[in-house]
Design a protein around this motif. Structure first.
Motif, PDB file in Angstrom:
ATOM      1  N   ILE A 122      -7.089  -4.649   0.953  1.00  0.00           N
ATOM      2  CA  ILE A 122      -6.228  -5.837   0.853  1.00  0.00           C
ATOM      3  C   ILE A 122      -6.568  -6.738   2.028  1.00  0.00           C
ATOM      4  N   SER A 174      -8.565   1.576  -1.223  1.00  0.00           N
ATOM      5  CA  SER A 174      -8.005   0.272  -1.565  1.00  0.00           C
ATOM      6  C   SER A 174      -8.279  -0.715  -0.430  1.00  0.00           C
ATOM      7  N   THR A 226      -6.651  -3.019  -5.025  1.00  0.00           N
ATOM      8  CA  THR A 226      -5.712  -2.010  -4.540  1.00  0.00           C
ATOM      9  C   THR A 226      -5.195  -1.193  -5.716  1.00  0.00           C
ATOM     10  N   ALA A 247      -6.896   3.359   2.605  1.00  0.00           N
ATOM     11  CA  ALA A 247      -6.700   1.926   2.377  1.00  0.00           C
ATOM     12  C   ALA A 247      -7.093   1.144   3.625  1.00  0.00           C
ATOM     13  N   LEU A 258       0.823  -1.212   0.000  1.00  0.00           N
ATOM     14  CA  LEU A 258       0.000   0.000   0.000  1.00  0.00           C
ATOM     15  C   LEU A 258       0.855   1.259   0.000  1.00  0.00           C
ATOM     16  N   HIS A 275      -0.284   5.279  -0.390  1.00  0.00           N
ATOM     17  CA  HIS A 275      -1.210   5.414   0.737  1.00  0.00           C
ATOM     18  C   HIS A 275      -0.436   5.800   1.996  1.00  0.00           C
ATOM     19  N   PRO A 298     -10.932   0.222  -6.348  1.00  0.00           N
ATOM     20  CA  PRO A 298      -9.973   0.871  -5.455  1.00  0.00           C
ATOM     21  C   PRO A 298      -9.843   2.381  -5.655  1.00  0.00           C
TER      22      PRO A 298
END
Length: 354
Positions: A272, A270, A330, A242, A171, A176, A266
């Motif tokens: 993950i 984002s 992402t 994120a 990220l 981010h 995203p």
């Protein structure tokens, strides 16, 4: 019915040599052992279980300690259990599944009653109360998980600390600067469960190195709990761009809530996940993820058990390197940063037009 003598004739050895291979009482050369095992397989020989146990002092059973808790994602546990079972069967062993939250009592019961030849232990805590009796037991044990101090015990696990670090690195490379973590249920952290705590260590350490803001919030997997947690995250850290999710049950509620808020994935935020690969791949928005290698963990644990039973001494801990699989959830941090307070409203208007 095929007899031990039939196996001996087929393999070209004495009956006592076949008996030694079955019992493990004497060291037999690898070539002879393999020839006898091939004969056993070709002839379909099945030694009588009771006689075999008396002759070898073995039960040909592994005990798998897998406490079933409502705050754990049971499908991953069952995938590990299936891998343990199928690998054990390939070695001619059955598996005794212990699902109660008995703690040390379960270890004492298996050890004291000779229910099994070895133990595989799951749901390992950093300060697991089962460790002292496991270390004192005569029967070998392998942990699927990593306590704070393994103390010579054999352990197999995903390198969750490295997994947390990999999430932040991924990220951060996308720009981010403010990340929030939607974690496991609070009870998982209250127990000091190893995989969850080690993931946090990796997340926090790498975030500090990268000068990335990190907010961690435990969360139950219900829709209401996820909704309250997501609202809280964006209220506390409106700059969040994120999310890292380590909670399979929370994945779909989270994605639904982001859609309702008009936050595109995203483009606006984002996401993950550290979770079962199938959960990430089949989510309504396929998620970039680090998968939990359940089958590999179960297989390795059994292989290490048999290394112990055969007199070998495998190294203490095997950590499986995490592998990040990008699936498009992402992307670069939004231009202008999350400070563009109208982004959510614009997203909602755009969403309504779509």
């Amino acid at each position: 019915m095929v007899t031990l003598a039939d196996v001996a004739r087929h393999a070209g050895v004495s009956a006592s040599t076949v008996s030694y291979v079955l019992s493990g009482k004497r060291s037999i050369s690898a070539a002879t052992r393999d020839r006898i095992r091939r004969s056993i397989e070709e002839l379909g020989y099945r030694p009588h279980a009771g006689a075999r146990a008396l002759a070898s002092s073995r039960t040909n059973i592994l005990a798998l300690m897998m406490p079933i808790r409502t705050d754990m994602y049971v499908p991953v546990l069952m995938e590990i259990a299936m891998a343990v079972t199928t690998t054990a069967r390939a070695h001619g062993y059955d598996v005794l599944l212990l699902t109660g939250e008995e703690g040390p009592e379960a270890v004492h019961r298996v050890e004291g009653s000779a229910l099994a030849d070895a133990m595989i232990v799951m749901d390992v805590e950093l300060e697991d109360p089962r460790l002292p009796p496991l270390k004192a037991a005569e029967r070998p044990a392998v942990l699927i998980g990593l306590p704070a101090d393994p103390g010579g015990l054999s352990c197999v696990d995903l390198d969750f600390e490295a997994a947390g670090a990999q999430c932040v690195n991924h990220l951060a490379e996308l720009g981010h600067r403010q990340i929030a973590v939607l974690g496991e249920p609070p009870a998982v952290y209250a127990r000091g469960t190893g995989f969850a705590e080690r993931t946090l260590v990796g997340l926090r350490g790498t975030a500090a190195e990268k000068s990335v803001g990190l907010l961690h919030r435990p969360c139950d997997g219900t829709y209401a709990a996820v909704a309250a947690t997501v609202v809280r995250i964006f209220e506390e850290r409106p700059a969040t761009t994120a999310l890292v999710v380590q909670n399979e049950a929370a994945v779909e509620p989270l994605l639904a809530l982001l859609r309702q808020q008009g936050r595109a994935v995203p483009e606006d935020v984002s996401v993950i996940a550290v979770c079962a690969g199938q959960v990430a791949a089949e989510a309504s928005v396929p998620l970039t993820s680090i998968g939990v290698p359940a089958q590999e963990m179960g297989r390795l644990a059994v292989e290490r058990v048999f290394a112990h039973l055969e007199g070998q001494e495998p190294s203490g801990t095997v950590l499986i390197a995490p592998e990040l699989e990008a699936r498009g959830s992402t992307g670069p941090a939004p231009a202008g940063g999350p400070e563009r307070t109208g982004a959510g409203e614009r997203g909602r208007r755009g969403h309504s037009r779509r």
